[in-house]
Design a protein around this motif. Structure first.
Motif, PDB file in Angstrom:
ATOM      1  N   UNK A  74      64.822  30.786  79.791  1.00  0.00           N
ATOM      2  CA  UNK A  74      64.310  31.891  80.598  1.00  0.00           C
ATOM      3  C   UNK A  74      65.442  32.622  81.326  1.00  0.00           C
ATOM      4  N   UNK A  75      66.465  31.890  81.733  1.00  0.00           N
ATOM      5  CA  UNK A  75      67.615  32.531  82.390  1.00  0.00           C
ATOM      6  C   UNK A  75      68.275  33.544  81.455  1.00  0.00           C
ATOM      7  N   UNK A  76      68.366  33.190  80.196  1.00  0.00           N
ATOM      8  CA  UNK A  76      68.950  34.117  79.209  1.00  0.00           C
ATOM      9  C   UNK A  76      68.090  35.381  79.092  1.00  0.00           C
ATOM     10  N   UNK A  77      66.787  35.200  79.065  1.00  0.00           N
ATOM     11  CA  UNK A  77      65.881  36.345  78.908  1.00  0.00           C
ATOM     12  C   UNK A  77      65.919  37.268  80.116  1.00  0.00           C
ATOM     13  N   UNK A  78      66.099  36.708  81.302  1.00  0.00           N
ATOM     14  CA  UNK A  78      66.041  37.502  82.530  1.00  0.00           C
ATOM     15  C   UNK A  78      67.355  38.187  82.892  1.00  0.00           C
ATOM     16  N   UNK A  79      68.449  37.718  82.341  1.00  0.00           N
ATOM     17  CA  UNK A  79      69.761  38.173  82.807  1.00  0.00           C
ATOM     18  C   UNK A  79      70.322  39.301  81.946  1.00  0.00           C
ATOM     19  N   UNK A  80      71.155  40.111  82.577  1.00  0.00           N
ATOM     20  CA  UNK A  80      71.751  41.241  81.876  1.00  0.00           C
ATOM     21  C   UNK A  80      72.953  40.822  81.043  1.00  0.00           C
ATOM     22  N   UNK A 185      74.698  33.005  71.821  1.00  0.00           N
ATOM     23  CA  UNK A 185      74.776  33.160  73.277  1.00  0.00           C
ATOM     24  C   UNK A 185      73.518  32.597  73.939  1.00  0.00           C
ATOM     25  N   UNK A 186      72.377  32.758  73.297  1.00  0.00           N
ATOM     26  CA  UNK A 186      71.144  32.212  73.858  1.00  0.00           C
ATOM     27  C   UNK A 186      71.213  30.686  73.903  1.00  0.00           C
ATOM     28  N   UNK A 187      71.657  30.064  72.828  1.00  0.00           N
ATOM     29  CA  UNK A 187      71.777  28.601  72.791  1.00  0.00           C
ATOM     30  C   UNK A 187      72.799  28.106  73.811  1.00  0.00           C
ATOM     31  N   UNK A 188      73.879  28.839  73.969  1.00  0.00           N
ATOM     32  CA  UNK A 188      74.886  28.474  74.968  1.00  0.00           C
ATOM     33  C   UNK A 188      74.281  28.480  76.367  1.00  0.00           C
ATOM     34  N   UNK A 189      73.412  29.445  76.624  1.00  0.00           N
ATOM     35  CA  UNK A 189      72.765  29.549  77.935  1.00  0.00           C
ATOM     36  C   UNK A 189      71.699  28.484  78.116  1.00  0.00           C
ATOM     37  N   UNK A 190      71.014  28.144  77.052  1.00  0.00           N
ATOM     38  CA  UNK A 190      69.948  27.148  77.133  1.00  0.00           C
ATOM     39  C   UNK A 190      70.460  25.814  77.659  1.00  0.00           C
ATOM     40  N   UNK A 191      71.697  25.453  77.315  1.00  0.00           N
ATOM     41  CA  UNK A 191      72.252  24.166  77.757  1.00  0.00           C
ATOM     42  C   UNK A 191      73.131  24.291  78.999  1.00  0.00           C
ATOM     43  N   UNK A 192      73.258  25.494  79.534  1.00  0.00           N
ATOM     44  CA  UNK A 192      74.192  25.723  80.642  1.00  0.00           C
ATOM     45  C   UNK A 192      73.914  24.833  81.843  1.00  0.00           C
ATOM     46  N   UNK A 193      72.635  24.575  82.114  1.00  0.00           N
ATOM     47  CA  UNK A 193      72.264  23.757  83.273  1.00  0.00           C
ATOM     48  C   UNK A 193      72.657  22.297  83.159  1.00  0.00           C
ATOM     49  N   UNK A 194      73.069  21.875  81.965  1.00  0.00           N
ATOM     50  CA  UNK A 194      73.525  20.493  81.783  1.00  0.00           C
ATOM     51  C   UNK A 194      74.865  20.251  82.475  1.00  0.00           C
ATOM     52  N   UNK A 195      75.520  21.298  82.903  1.00  0.00           N
ATOM     53  CA  UNK A 195      76.887  21.236  83.445  1.00  0.00           C
ATOM     54  C   UNK A 195      77.061  20.184  84.531  1.00  0.00           C
ATOM     55  N   UNK A 196      78.216  19.524  84.477  1.00  0.00           N
ATOM     56  CA  UNK A 196      78.575  18.578  85.531  1.00  0.00           C
ATOM     57  C   UNK A 196      77.621  17.425  85.691  1.00  0.00           C
ATOM     58  N   UNK A 197      77.074  16.939  84.580  1.00  0.00           N
ATOM     59  CA  UNK A 197      76.137  15.824  84.664  1.00  0.00           C
ATOM     60  C   UNK A 197      74.744  16.258  85.038  1.00  0.00           C
ATOM     61  N   UNK A 198      74.330  17.450  84.606  1.00  0.00           N
ATOM     62  CA  UNK A 198      73.024  18.067  84.849  1.00  0.00           C
ATOM     63  C   UNK A 198      72.947  18.643  86.260  1.00  0.00           C
ATOM     64  N   UNK A 199      73.033  19.961  86.341  1.00  0.00           N
ATOM     65  CA  UNK A 199      72.969  20.629  87.640  1.00  0.00           C
ATOM     66  C   UNK A 199      74.064  20.209  88.586  1.00  0.00           C
ATOM     67  N   UNK A 200      75.237  19.867  88.032  1.00  0.00           N
ATOM     68  CA  UNK A 200      76.420  19.446  88.805  1.00  0.00           C
ATOM     69  C   UNK A 200      76.162  18.172  89.610  1.00  0.00           C
ATOM     70  N   UNK A 201      75.222  17.344  89.162  1.00  0.00           N
ATOM     71  CA  UNK A 201      74.854  16.145  89.921  1.00  0.00           C
ATOM     72  C   UNK A 201      75.811  14.979  89.711  1.00  0.00           C
TER      73      UNK A 201
END
Length: 288
Positions: A74-80, A185-201
């Protein structure tokens, strides 16, 4: 008769969807995507290996991995542009983590199920326990039903966040892996939230999860009627990762730090942090 809104309808169907999809990760990728009107059937199936806390290792609950993929879509769809989308996906994932932790006091599968699913005896014990409880009354099914409306609310809050004034290009270790593996680019964005151990956790490695997801997605396209839960591509990815990290899965141990914000994680990646691991993971698809 009053029509239910999508969130209420999905809440009522959470257990039904869980039964149909078979894994918590697949279930929440599906539910979050449908809430926002997105349909990514293959991509949702590719989250199956994240169930049981990522390859049944007991780390972050599969519901979180699946939900993160949903908000990334959804972030990919909403963003410019992709930069805004990456930042939004990470922020929304952080909101999901906050909501889930508030309900369960943990984000880890093993703390919720009190089971080691990584061995035959632990998995058998869990299956017997589930059968005795009745599937619909199992811990995981009840959690899915109860957290579903909260997950949707948290996702909406995260996706509605205004971007900070920063002009620095955000980087996600998970996105970098997917990009090197040929993701759109869509697939790259789909996994973006995984960053840093999921949401930088700082928990189980997000770059690993992105590589597992990408390789599972490729496997699914070749095996459209099979479950991706224990597909050979995912197993091969984990094996290469374990060799590289001496079986250390936790992001904060691998990086020797826990990231306070997106900017800190971005700077770490820009300075070459985890570059060797990212290169190694992205090359797995070439040797499977």
């Amino acid at each position: 008769m009053t029509n239910m809104n999508p969130s209420q309808s999905l809440k009522n169907d959470a257990k039904k969807v869980f039964r149909e999809k078979g894994t918590c990760s697949h279930t929440f990728a599906y539910l979050l995507n449908r809430e926002f009107g997105n349909n990514k059937a293959e991509e949702e199936r590719a989250t199956d290996p994240m169930a049981g806390g990522l390859m049944q290792k007991g780390h972050q609950c599969g519901m979180l991995w699946g939900a993160s993929l949903g908000v990334g879509t959804e972030a990919y769809r909403r963003s410019q542009n992709k930069d805004d989308a990456i930042r939004l996906a990470i922020i929304a994932t952080q909101k999901l983590l906050e909501s889930f932790s508030k309900r369960t006091n943990t984000i880890n599968c093993r703390d919720i199920t009190h089971t080691n699913m990584d061995n035959f005896f632990g998995l058998t014990k869990y299956m017997i326990k589930t059968m005795l409880q009745g599937m619909n009354n199992s811990t995981c099914f009840n959690l899915a039903e109860n957290w579903m409306p909260e997950a949707i609310q948290s996702a909406k809050e995260g996706l509605s966040q205004e971007q900070s004034g920063t002009t620095e290009k955000p980087l996600s270790c998970a996105t970098e892996v997917a990009k090197k593996m040929g993701a759109t680019e869509e697939e790259q964005t789909m996994v973006a939230g995984f960053a840093g151990g999921l949401g930088l956790s700082g928990n189980a490695c997000g770059a690993l999860s992105a590589a597992i997801w990408m390789n599972s997605l490729e496997w699914i396209k070749e095996n459209p009627h099979k479950s991706a839960f224990k597909n050979k591509n995912a197993k091969a990815t984990l094996k290469v990762f374990n060799t590289e990290t001496n079986s250390e899965l936790l992001c904060h141990n691998i990086c020797q730090q826990k990231f306070k914000n997106i900017e800190e994680h971005t700077q770490f990646i820009k300075n070459g942090g985890c570059s060797k691991l990212i290169d190694t993971l992205s090359s797995v698809s070439n040797i499977i």
